[in-house]
Design an enzyme around this catalytic site. Structure first.
Site, short mmCIF file in Angstrom:
data_model
loop_
_atom_site.label_atom_id
_atom_site.label_comp_id
_atom_site.label_asym_id
_atom_site.label_seq_id
_atom_site.Cartn_x
_atom_site.Cartn_y
_atom_site.Cartn_z
N GLU B 46 32.41 118.57 -24.40
CA GLU B 46 32.18 117.99 -23.07
C GLU B 46 30.71 117.61 -22.89
O GLU B 46 30.40 116.52 -22.35
CB GLU B 46 32.59 118.97 -21.96
N CYS B 69 34.78 125.45 -20.66
CA CYS B 69 34.39 126.86 -20.60
C CYS B 69 33.68 127.18 -19.29
O CYS B 69 33.07 126.33 -18.65
CB CYS B 69 33.52 127.22 -21.80
N ASP B 195 41.44 129.75 -64.28
CA ASP B 195 40.93 128.40 -64.01
C ASP B 195 39.46 128.38 -63.63
O ASP B 195 38.85 127.31 -63.64
CB ASP B 195 41.71 127.76 -62.84
N THR B 276 49.41 135.72 -55.26
CA THR B 276 48.63 135.67 -54.03
C THR B 276 49.45 135.07 -52.90
O THR B 276 49.45 135.57 -51.78
CB THR B 276 47.35 134.84 -54.28
#
Lengths: 340, 340
Positions: B46, B69, B195, B276
C-alpha cells in the site's frame, strides 16, 4: 466424413479380420444413407448405406472411411461394383485399402465406370477407428492398447496388494466401454491368480460385447496350486490351451509375440499387471496407452510397469505422443499413441 | 483485484515473515498507483502504491489482496493510517489479515476515519499467492510444495540411477521459476549425495532469487564418508548445522516437523528424492503438488514416492484436488492442492 468416422467406431472390435468401415451417402446436401461394417464383417458399410439410400444414391456422393473393396466374396459382392450399380457419382475415401485384394483396385474400378474418386480426406483421423485393421495389414499382428489405472505416483496397488479401487466409477465405466472396443483382453498370471478377473463388459446394453479373455503365461495356470509356488512348465500349450479354454473360457498365450497367431483379433487390450505390461513394452508391441490416473498418492505401492530393460533415458524419449486427455469424474484419462 | 493478485505474486518467496501483498489504486477508472511488498517485507504494497499515486490517491479506490495493517513498526507506519492520510475513499481487500496485530483492526481504523471498506473480493484466488503467510498464520509452519518430475509410469530415475533428464527444457525452466517463488528448497540425503545439487535458479535475471538450501538428514552429511556406509549419528544438529552451512551454504533439518522452527521461511519447496517426499507426506506436511510428467515410460525405475505408511486405499482418497494443468513443451505440469 466426420459422421462416417463415427459410424466406423461402431464396428470396432467386432469385425476382424474385416476392417470396421463407416459410410455416409449424401444427396443434395442431405444424408440419404448410413452404414457401418456389421459384426462378423458383413454386410460392409457401403452395402448397408446403399440399401438405406435406395434410388436416392443415384448421382449422390458416398463418404467412406476406406477405399471400397474390389473383391467379391461368397458373403457378398464387391462394394465398388455396388456403388457403380447404384449410380453414385462421387466416392470420397479417407484411406486407400492396403489389403492386396483391393489396394487401389477399388478406386480404379470406380473410375473406369465414370465415378469420381477422391482419397485422403481426414486420413489421419481415419487411422484411429480402423487402427486394428491397419496394424494387421502393416505388421501382421493385432493393434495393442495397454491400459493402466494408477495413482499420481504411478502405483497400481498398495504394498499389501489392495487395488480396489484406485480410480472412481466414471473411469471404471469408461474402461468397460474400452473393453467393448476390443476383440480380446489379456492379463498376466499374477492378475489372473490374485483377482480372478471376469473381464466382462459391465455396462447395460453392452453385456454381449464382452471380449475373449487371454492369459499371458508360459505355464498352465491350473498347475500352479496357488499364487506363489513354482508350477510345472507348460510343455504343450497347444494341447492345454483349448482344454483350459473349455474349462472357463480362458485362452493361454505363451508370450507377447504369440499374439501374431491370433488372426481373428485385430484389437487387443492388455490390462496388466506390471510384469505383463513390461513384457509387451519390452517386445515393442504396444501401440496405444490408456492412462487412468486418480488424484491420490500411494507411496511405496506396486509400480505400474515392471522392468522393460531400459538402460538409458535417451532410449525412452520420443516414443509416445499425447493424443487425447479428458476428465472422468475426478480422475484424468490420458491417451498416448506410439510415434513410430 | 486481478492486477493486485498478480503484483502479490512478485513478492512471493521474498517477504517472509511478512505477507506478500499486492495493491492497485484506481481513480476515475484509471490505475494511478501499483505496489507490492518489497523483498525483506518493507515497504508494504500500500505504501508503494500510495507513493506512486501521490495526490491522485485522494478520493480513489485501493484494491489490496490483504486487509491493510493496523500496527506501526520501527520500519514504517501502519498502512491503514497511510491510506487515511492520503484521502483514499474506498478500500477493497480480498482477505482479512489473520495476524492478531491487525485481524479486523485495519478495517476498523479505516472505517472510523470515514473510508468505505469491503472485504472478500476474489478471496479464494488471493489465498494462493499468499499461501505461505496464511499457512504460517493458521498452522505456524511454512507452506510446503512437493515437486516431482516423473515418467508416465511414475519413475524418477532408471534402476541404474540415471535421472538426467526425464523432463524437457521447458519443464525444467518452469521448475526454476518455481524455485524463485520459495524462500528455501529441501532435498534428502540420497539426492544430496548422489547429485550434489546446486538448487540455484538458472534463469537469466533471476539468479539472485536462488533460495536457501536445506538438507533433510538426521546425521551430518560430512560424516557419511560416501553414499552408502552408515554415518555417525548427528548428536548436535544445532551445533553442526551452522558449521555445515558455513562450509557450503547447506542447512540441516533433522525431520520434516523441524521446518516449524524455520520462522523466516514461508514457502518451502521439497524437491526429493522418494524417501524425503514420503517423509513429508507421512507427516502430512505437504500443501501442494507440482507434478511434471514426461511422455516416456521407464518401467522398473525408482518410484517417485517411498512408503508413506498407507494401509488402505480409502485413506488415500479425497486428499488432493487438481488445481491447474498445462503443457510445458511435450511434458505436462499438473498442480494439485490439499483438500483439507
Amino acid at each position: 466424413m466426420q459422421a462416417a468416422l463415427a459410424l466406423a467406431e461402431r464396428g470396432r472390435g467386432r469385425t476382424a479380420p474385416n476392417p470396421n468401415v463407416g459410410c455416409v451417402i449424401v444427396k443434395d446436401g442431405k444424408v440419404v444413407g448410413r452404414g457401418w461394417t456389421q459384426p462378423g464383417g458383413r454386410p460392409h458399410a457401403e452395402a448397408m448405406a446403399l440399401a438405406e439410400a435406395g434410388d436416392a444414391a443415384r448421382g449422390a456422393t458416398a463418404y467412406t472411411t476406406l477405399e471400397p473393396c474390389a473383391h467379391q466374396s461368397p458373403r457378398g459382392p464387391a462394394c465398388s461394383d455396388l456403388l457403380v450399380e447404384a449410380g453414385v457419382a462421387t466416392v470420397v475415401a479417407a484411406l486407400g485399402d492396403p489389403d492386396p485384394r483391393t489396394d487401389g483396385k477399388g478406386a480404379d474400378r470406380l473410375r473406369a465406370a465414370g465415378v469420381a474418386v477422391e482419397t485422403g480426406l481426414r486420413a489421419d483421423d481415419a487411422r484411429r477407428p480402423m487402427a486394428g485393421f491397419l496394424t494387421r495389414q502393416a505388421f501382421g499382428r493385432p493393434h495393442v492398447t495397454l491400459k493402466l489405472a494408477t495413482s499420481l505416483d504411478g502405483g497400481i496397488a498398495l504394498a499389501n496388494g489392495e487395488s480396489k479401487w484406485i480410480t472412481g466409477a466414471p473411469a471404471r465405466a469408461h474402461a468397460h466401454v474400452e473393453r467393448a472396443r476390443h476383440e480380446a483382453i489379456l492379463v498376466g498370471r499374477g492378475t489372473y491368480e490374485a483377482d480372478a478377473p471376469t473381464l466382462d463388459v459391465r455396462l447395460e446394453g453392452l453385456e454381449d460385447r464382452s471380449p475373449r479373455r487371454l492369459l499371458l503365461s508360459s505355464r498352465h495356470p491350473r498347475e500352479s496350486g496357488g499364487p506363489s509356488p513354482a508350477p510345472a512348465p507348460l510343455t504343450d500349450a497347444e494341447e492345454l490351451g483349448p482344454r483350459f479354454r473349455g474349462d472357463d473360457g480362458w485362452e493361454v498365450v505363451t508370450s507377447p509375440q504369440a499374439i501374431i497367431d491370433l488372426t481373428d483379433i485385430d484389437h487387443l487390450l492388455v490390462e496388466g499387471g506390471a510384469q505383463t505390461a513390461a513384457a509387451f513394452l519390452a517386445a515393442d508391441l504396444v501401440d496405444r496407452l490408456l492412462l487412468y490416473r486418480a488424484p491420490i498418492l500411494i507411496g511405496g505401492g506396486t509400480p505400474a510397469i515392471g522392468d522393460i530393460g531400459l538402460t538409458d533415458l535417451a532410449g525412452a524419449h520420443g516414443r509416445w505422443r499425447l493424443r487425447d486427455r479428458r476428465m472422468l469424474g475426478i480422475d484424468v484419462l490420458e491417451e498416448y499413441e506410439r510415434t513410430r
